[in-house]
Design an enzyme around this catalytic site. Structure first.
Site, PDB file in Angstrom:
ATOM      1  N   ARG A 114       0.779  -1.126  -0.047  1.00 26.92           N
ATOM      2  CA  ARG A 114       0.028   0.108   0.104  1.00 26.92           C
ATOM      3  C   ARG A 114       0.866   1.124  -0.031  1.00 26.92           C
ATOM      4  NH1 ARG A 114      -2.634  -4.172   1.733  1.00 26.92           N
ATOM      5  NH2 ARG A 114      -5.079  -4.136   1.994  1.00 26.92           N
TER       6      ARG A 114
ATOM      7  N   GLN B 109      -8.655  -7.076   0.111  1.00 23.29           N
ATOM      8  CA  GLN B 109      -8.183  -6.693  -1.259  1.00 23.29           C
ATOM      9  C   GLN B 109      -9.332  -6.082  -2.063  1.00 23.29           C
ATOM     10  OE1 GLN B 109      -6.513 -10.492  -2.482  1.00 23.29           O
ATOM     11  NE2 GLN B 109      -4.575 -10.229  -1.144  1.00 23.29           N
TER      12      GLN B 109
ATOM     13  N   SER C  97     -13.102  -9.026   2.509  1.00 21.62           N
ATOM     14  CA  SER C  97     -11.803  -9.332   1.824  1.00 21.62           C
ATOM     15  C   SER C  97     -11.270  -7.765   1.742  1.00 21.62           C
ATOM     16  CB  SER C  97     -11.864  -9.975   0.354  1.00 21.62           C
ATOM     17  OG  SER C  97     -10.845  -9.607  -0.411  1.00 21.62           O
TER      18      SER C  97
ATOM     19  N   GLY D   2      -1.807 -11.846  -4.873  1.00 23.59           N
ATOM     20  CA  GLY D   2      -2.950 -11.382  -4.878  1.00 23.59           C
ATOM     21  C   GLY D   2      -3.210 -10.053  -4.611  1.00 23.59           C
TER      22      GLY D   2
ATOM     23  N   ASP E 265      -4.201 -15.255   7.475  1.00 24.49           N
ATOM     24  CA  ASP E 265      -2.787 -15.885   7.051  1.00 24.49           C
ATOM     25  C   ASP E 265      -2.147 -16.686   8.002  1.00 24.49           C
ATOM     26  OD1 ASP E 265      -3.409 -14.418   4.617  1.00 24.49           O
ATOM     27  OD2 ASP E 265      -2.230 -12.983   5.201  1.00 24.49           O
TER      28      ASP E 265
ATOM     29  N   ARG F 137      -5.326 -23.974   1.146  1.00 21.11           N
ATOM     30  CA  ARG F 137      -4.549 -24.282   2.368  1.00 21.11           C
ATOM     31  C   ARG F 137      -5.157 -25.144   3.575  1.00 21.11           C
ATOM     32  NH1 ARG F 137      -2.222 -18.207   3.406  1.00 21.11           N
ATOM     33  NH2 ARG F 137      -0.299 -18.326   1.818  1.00 21.11           N
TER      34      ARG F 137
HETATM   35  C1  S3P Z   1      -4.437  -9.172   1.990  1.00 22.76           C
HETATM   36  C2  S3P Z   1      -5.688  -9.211   2.367  1.00 22.76           C
HETATM   37  C3  S3P Z   1      -6.013 -10.864   2.673  1.00 22.76           C
HETATM   38  C4  S3P Z   1      -4.640 -11.559   2.978  1.00 22.76           C
HETATM   39  C5  S3P Z   1      -3.902 -11.462   2.043  1.00 22.76           C
HETATM   40  C6  S3P Z   1      -3.312  -9.828   1.912  1.00 22.76           C
HETATM   41  C7  S3P Z   1      -4.271  -7.670   1.745  1.00 22.76           C
HETATM   42  O1  S3P Z   1      -6.591 -11.407   1.556  1.00 22.76           O
HETATM   43  O2  S3P Z   1      -5.198 -12.997   3.089  1.00 22.76           O
HETATM   44  O3  S3P Z   1      -2.504 -12.133   2.463  1.00 22.76           O
HETATM   45  O4  S3P Z   1      -3.058  -7.199   1.763  1.00 22.76           O
HETATM   46  O5  S3P Z   1      -5.074  -6.909   1.593  1.00 22.76           O
HETATM   47  P1  S3P Z   1      -7.876 -11.088   1.111  1.00 22.76           P
HETATM   48  O6  S3P Z   1      -8.523  -9.744   0.796  1.00 22.76           O
HETATM   49  O7  S3P Z   1      -8.594 -12.033   0.111  1.00 22.76           O
HETATM   50  O8  S3P Z   1      -9.057 -11.512   2.363  1.00 22.76           O
END
Ligand code: S3P
Length: 430
Positions: free
Chosen positions: A25, A166, A164, A91, A317, A348
């Protein structure tokens, strides 16, 4: 391949590398800002380097000064990339950058490695389409590679059912250039680093607890002012060493400068619930995030514990390493409501169940979690990581506690989040 044998105990002090979520970020928000930002103690790992490479391809300039980064932001005036953007294993890079690219009128294509190309993307593609961006890709745009042509967005109100971070972050970033307000609701507050950091860049946000959960909202058209951001130590990286300390007699560890944001410290709270001696010292706030030195001392065998769905986001995580802790605790532990584990860097649920069974633990698998019967001691085994960094690190810890030899099939994958993992492990176990 790496061979591991039982250790005697862990002792000492460690400042684990900086938080991965915050480091992604910091690069992205600095790139969106007007002027030069300074990112202190930035994590350099495969995932975060993927984010940095992508913003460089969009015309951003960055200079490294040791572990710090000086970034000249583009105030959303990015240039069209001339090649495919590669999020590699990350991701967070793919989903957050999709939100940024949706604000741009040009054409871009995002891809990733074999694991990321199998992970679901419709969760961000659909709301970004609702905002007015054009996106297409493999499997009806659920899988990378995905192409994006954005611009002229309008704000939406979105219910983020999976909580989520993300998805939430992607929509908030797109919302910064959308007409009107963009609003994201979630049943449980997911990690809120984007919200905290946007505030540090001068963006105004509205946040509210409602009956159905948490709401965050921002007005489009706001500009980010360059600033200085400090990246604290990553609680997810620290969780592996904390687990070793609470499971190995005679251990004592200080984990320095650790980010203890309540949306992220669920693992440490669970350890306390299991009877572990964990305390936060020297609590302070840095760049809008709570930070502490975490003191972990061995205090006898731990008790079994359950994880319920509302607790999952704050330790998602850490579930692989928590499974190792559960396997060595007294009684039967259970995790439910964690189906998101199936679409992480590996499935996982499957990888945890398979590797625990290889180490002699009785585990029952559910669609959304597992039940683990605690044992007195683990048996050394051959560990299949499936290229997943957190599986490699969690089962390396298990290997250091097990009777006999453990072999990790692909130890190099730890570089995704923690390139120095094995060196640090050596330092605290010598
Ligand atoms: C993350 C959000 C989580 C987490 C990933 C990092 C982030 O995923 O599991 O390792 O930095 O926003 P999700 O948004 O899919 O829950």
């Amino acid at each position: 391949m790496l061979k591991l044998k039982k250790v005697k105990r862990v002792k000492g002090e460690l400042r684990v590398p900086s938080d991965k979520s915050i480091s992604h970020r910091a690069v992205i928000l600095s790139s969106l800002a007007e002027g030069e930002s300074y990112v202190r103690e930035w994590l350099s790992s495969e995932d975060t380097e993927a984010t940095l490479q992508i913003v460089l391809s969009l015309g951003v300039e960055a200079k490294r000064e040791g572990r710090n980064l000086r970034i000249s932001g583009k105030d959303f005036l990015f240039r069209e990339p001339t090649h495919i953007l590669d999020a590699r294993n990350s991701g967070t890079t793919a989903r957050l950058m999709m939100g940024v690219l949706a604000t741009q009128g040009f054409f871009s294509v995002l891809t990733g490695d074999e694991s990321l190309r199998q992970r679901p993307m419709l969760r961000v593609v659909e709301p970004l389409r609702q905002m007015g961006a054009f996106l297409d890709g493999r499997e009806l745009a659920n899988k990378l590679p995905i192409c994006i042509r954005g611009g002229h967005l309008k704000g939406i109100s979105f219910l983020n059912k999976k909580a989520s971070a993300q998805v939430k972050s992607s929509l908030l970033l797109a919302g910064l250039r959308a007409e009107g307000f963009t609003e994201v609701m979630e049943p449980v507050l997911s990690r809120d680093h984007t919200e905290r950091m946007l505030k540090a860049f001068g963006v105004e946000l509205f946040q509210m607890e409602t009956e159905s959960g948490h709401m965050v909202k921002l007005r489009g058209g706001q500009r980010l002012e360059a600033t200085e951001i400090y990246c604290p130590a990553d609680p997810s990286s620290a969780s592996f060493f904390a687990a070793l300390a609470v499971l190995k007699e005679g251990s004592e560890l200080y984990l320095k400068d650790l980010m203890v944001n309540p949306t992220r410290d669920g693992f440490f709270r669970k350890l306390k619930e299991m009877g572990a001696k964990v305390s936060y010292e020297n609590l302070r706030e840095l760049s809008g995030e709570p930070v502490a030195d975490v003191h972990v001392v061995y205090g006898g065998r731990l008790r079994a514990v359950n994880v319920e769905s509302h607790e999952v986001p704050s330790l998602i995580d850490e579930l692989p390493i928590l499974a190792v802790v559960m396997a060595m605790s007294e009684g039967t532990s259970k995790v439910r409501g964690a189906q998101e584990l199936r679409v992480k860097e590996s499935d996982r649920i499957k990888t945890v169940v398979e590797n625990l069974r290889a180490m002699g633990v009785k585990v029952e698998e559910y669609e959304d979690g597992y039940q683990i019967e605690g044992v007195e001691s683990l048996k050394g085994a051959f560990i299949k990581t499936y290229g997943d960094h957190r599986i490699a690190m969690a089962f390396s810890i298990a290997g250091l506690l097990a009777e006999g030899e453990t072999v990790i099939d692909n130890p190099k994958c730890v570089a995704v989040s923690y390139p120095q993992f094995y060196r640090h492990l050596e330092e605290i176990t010598k």
